[in-house]
Design a protein around this motif. Sequence first.
Motif, PDB file in Angstrom:
ATOM      1  N   SER A  95       4.787   9.580  -1.157  1.00 37.56           N
ATOM      2  CA  SER A  95       4.085   8.304  -1.100  1.00 37.56           C
ATOM      3  C   SER A  95       5.017   7.189  -0.630  1.00 37.56           C
ATOM      4  CB  SER A  95       3.498   7.977  -2.470  1.00 37.56           C
ATOM      5  OG  SER A  95       2.707   6.815  -2.409  1.00 37.56           O
ATOM      6  N   ALA A 100       0.796   7.194  -6.029  1.00 33.47           N
ATOM      7  CA  ALA A 100       0.519   6.099  -5.094  1.00 33.47           C
ATOM      8  C   ALA A 100       0.442   4.769  -5.847  1.00 33.47           C
ATOM      9  CB  ALA A 100      -0.773   6.367  -4.335  1.00 33.47           C
ATOM     10  N   ASP A 104      -3.462   9.265   5.230  1.00 34.87           N
ATOM     11  CA  ASP A 104      -3.695   7.836   5.469  1.00 34.87           C
ATOM     12  C   ASP A 104      -4.838   7.296   4.608  1.00 34.87           C
ATOM     13  OD1 ASP A 104      -5.686   9.074   6.854  1.00 34.87           O
ATOM     14  OD2 ASP A 104      -5.316   8.077   8.774  1.00 34.87           O
ATOM     15  N   SER A 158      -8.046   1.458  -4.758  1.00 34.98           N
ATOM     16  CA  SER A 158      -7.562   2.701  -4.158  1.00 34.98           C
ATOM     17  C   SER A 158      -8.645   3.419  -3.366  1.00 34.98           C
ATOM     18  CB  SER A 158      -7.024   3.643  -5.249  1.00 34.98           C
ATOM     19  OG  SER A 158      -6.460   4.793  -4.648  1.00 34.98           O
ATOM     20  N   ALA A 214       2.979   1.839  -4.999  1.00 34.05           N
ATOM     21  CA  ALA A 214       2.438   0.575  -4.492  1.00 34.05           C
ATOM     22  C   ALA A 214       2.804  -0.584  -5.427  1.00 34.05           C
ATOM     23  CB  ALA A 214       0.920   0.680  -4.330  1.00 34.05           C
ATOM     24  N   TRP A 253       1.064  -4.753   8.360  1.00 33.14           N
ATOM     25  CA  TRP A 253       1.878  -3.976   7.427  1.00 33.14           C
ATOM     26  C   TRP A 253       3.311  -3.866   7.892  1.00 33.14           C
ATOM     27  CZ3 TRP A 253      -0.180  -3.434   2.905  1.00 33.14           C
ATOM     28  CH2 TRP A 253      -1.574  -3.393   2.775  1.00 33.14           C
ATOM     29  N   SER A 285       1.931  13.153   3.443  1.00 36.40           N
ATOM     30  CA  SER A 285       1.189  11.936   3.110  1.00 36.40           C
ATOM     31  C   SER A 285      -0.120  11.942   3.889  1.00 36.40           C
ATOM     32  CB  SER A 285       2.009  10.705   3.484  1.00 36.40           C
ATOM     33  OG  SER A 285       2.110  10.621   4.893  1.00 36.40           O
ATOM     34  N   TYR A 345      -4.998   5.194   0.927  1.00 35.24           N
ATOM     35  CA  TYR A 345      -3.980   4.419   0.219  1.00 35.24           C
ATOM     36  C   TYR A 345      -4.451   3.870  -1.122  1.00 35.24           C
ATOM     37  CZ  TYR A 345      -2.011   4.402   4.917  1.00 35.24           C
ATOM     38  OH  TYR A 345      -1.529   4.785   6.142  1.00 35.24           O
ATOM     39  N   ARG A 384       0.854  -1.182   0.000  1.00 35.29           N
ATOM     40  CA  ARG A 384       0.000   0.000   0.000  1.00 35.29           C
ATOM     41  C   ARG A 384       0.889   1.230   0.000  1.00 35.29           C
ATOM     42  NH1 ARG A 384      -2.633   0.679   6.124  1.00 35.29           N
ATOM     43  NH2 ARG A 384      -0.727   1.433   7.112  1.00 35.29           N
ATOM     44  N   ALA A 385       0.418   2.253  -0.656  1.00 37.88           N
ATOM     45  CA  ALA A 385       1.180   3.505  -0.717  1.00 37.88           C
ATOM     46  C   ALA A 385       0.180   4.648  -0.559  1.00 37.88           C
ATOM     47  CB  ALA A 385       1.911   3.609  -2.054  1.00 37.88           C
ATOM     48  N   PRO A 386       0.542   5.651   0.273  1.00 34.05           N
ATOM     49  CA  PRO A 386      -0.421   6.715   0.582  1.00 34.05           C
ATOM     50  C   PRO A 386      -0.500   7.791  -0.498  1.00 34.05           C
ATOM     51  CG  PRO A 386       1.617   7.102   1.769  1.00 34.05           C
ATOM     52  CD  PRO A 386       1.791   5.792   1.031  1.00 34.05           C
TER      53      PRO A 386
END
Lengths: 385, 385
Positions: free
Chosen positions: A206, A147, A31, A134, A151, A172, A29, A33, A6-8
């Motif tokens: 991210s 993101a 929260d 997403s 990700a 995570w 960033s 994702y 996951r990437a914010p």
Amino acid sequence: MEVTARAPGKIILSGEHAVVHGSTAVVASIDLYTFVSLRLSTSENDCTLRLLLKDVGLELSWDVGKIKAALPESDGFDSSTPTTCTREFSEAISALVAEQNIPEAKIGPAGISAFLWLYTSIRGFEPATVVVKSELPLGSGLGSSAALSVALAAALLASLSPGSLDSSKQGWLDFEDDKLDLLNRWAFEGEKILHGKPSGIDNTVSTYGSIIEFKSGNLTMIKSNLPLKMLITNTKVERNTKALVAGVSERTLRHPEAMASVFRAMDSISTEFSMLIQSPATDELAITENEKKIAELMEMNQGLLQCLGVSHAVIETVLRTTLKYKLTSKLTGAGAGGCVLTLLPSLLSGTLVDKVIAELESCGFQCLIAGIGGKGAQVSFISTS
Amino acid sequence: MEVTARAPGKIILSGEHAVVHGSTAVVASIDLYTFVSLRLSTSENDCTLRLLLKDVGLELSWDVGKIKAALPESDGFDSSTPTTCTREFSEAISALVAEQNIPEAKIGPAGISAFLWLYTSIRGFEPATVVVKSELPLGSGLGSSAALSVALAAALLASLSPGSLDSSKQGWLDFEDDKLDLLNRWAFEGEKILHGKPSGIDNTVSTYGSIIEFKSGNLTMIKSNLPLKMLITNTKVERNTKALVAGVSERTLRHPEAMASVFRAMDSISTEFSMLIQSPATDELAITENEKKIAELMEMNQGLLQCLGVSHAVIETVLRTTLKYKLTSKLTGAGAGGCVLTLLPSLLSGTLVDKVIAELESCGFQCLIAGIGGKGAQVSFISTS
């Protein structure tokens, strides 16, 4: 084994537009994702690379042999050395994307091209299923494309060397710093395909998360000591970022002195914002004090953005609505639509937040609540054996 | 013989609030006037000084003998040397005003005190009837009090030496320059009674007309070469100018660097505004070009005023309404209510102006159309013999 990364997304807290003219911007960033799950095929008969885009309800697939045949010959792939997609590769990939006849409204072909480039560069021609989901609205300035790149690169790199992460752990997992750097560089290559000349801010935020000060091409990570929460209102009004940036530049040519002072004011606001976020606020009183100052800086920044001419009637509607509840807002990103940030002070009642959201949603806007300056890219393993 | 003087109101085109912090402000007269008519009594039995305030429907009268008895002894009156009302006189005048039991909502006692001070200082204790009428809404930042002081002093001085004016001429007559200076100084004394510590800008603009650049206490008259027209929307929301000025100062203490840049930006905008007004625009195209630039400067100035925190929901309503018609507006004066200026380009159709006004008036606002930078104080004589 399935790996999910996951990437914010990101928001610009302060200094948008002015950053193009040398002022400091503060980017954080959020929260919210983008998730990319990768499951390598275990069946020898399966030669398919599948891409499932859950949010737009799109399923694409390619025969990996055909991908290999379509792409130019290369010296082999080296996942530890991010490379830029050449024009030759880019054309070949575009042809592979075009074959899929993607309905235009669903997703731009550049996103699929970036996927194919990152996938084949990092994992070669292995059959697999990649699922993308997403929480970020697309193309609204919240860094959804970065993101995705982050990700995707994170899932691919983690699947190559799961040993470098403690995959027995639940939940995570963080990457090690050198892996984050590699990931960031790969994601930047994806961003190049998506945006042509990305600033590198979005993928960096991210990847590393937290809050970044950006000035004249230099990035400085800062540590937040203030747990900020923002209401993000997506006006859903699409805007042309390039035209807006050009408009500000033209105004700067017409009124060079006044605009130089406005950019200096924005630089001071960003610097002050960044200092406030970093200053230790240990008790509730100190936090409330700092939140008040941040709200004032946001109000000032919004006024300056209006001075640049990048506000919009729909943004004013959000400002007016939140002001009724004594909440301060500013546009974030390019302006003229897009998203608006509203500071949610820590002592604000949930009932009031619900009321604001209900009123904003009744105008047709989309509301998201986001914590600011959290973790960057992370992965999670699910054993499928 | 009856003499009528008229004196214009004013608007701040650019630089309000910032002027307190050393930036340039541009202030202009508007062709909306306060009229003061003076008719000296011709009957020997009449010992009354009457003041008729037409706009508030108020009629006051004093026996001149009683006024003389109530005021402290003085060395006689010298209309050619403006003097400041002493505390002794001020108290005596206040007592004369208090006797009249004026309903509080109608007019502040300071206006009546200023009248008695100027009248007795310039004309002594002559019975007369003074009639005041105004096109300016009271207390909304359009300089109604200065216009009253100027028109009153103008009528009084003109009645003393009608020979210095060509009273055989019809219509409005200009004062000679030295008379204007005298008039301005008397009006300033009236303003002191009305406001305590006036800046002197309002009475100066009302006396000389035209457009004035004001910076760090220095006034520079400028000549307009651009026939500007503005729609003035009176929101009728009362505001506390002192509190607003204090609020900006407090914000400046909290964010000194950012605010200094904002004030510099405002200074640049005022300077540019002033240059544009003075630049010769001979044809329609050049005028339209300059009007566009002025609209842009107004938009920028409004953004900066929002950055100072002196806007208000009601001002935003006016901005939003005029923007629908592609017209640019900014608040004028202290902000947080008061009046809003909207530039009316020279080629704008009357139908559109009517529509905007109808929509603004439907919100309960008062709309006035004003030409900018016209004549200052003038007089007109009507022979009653």
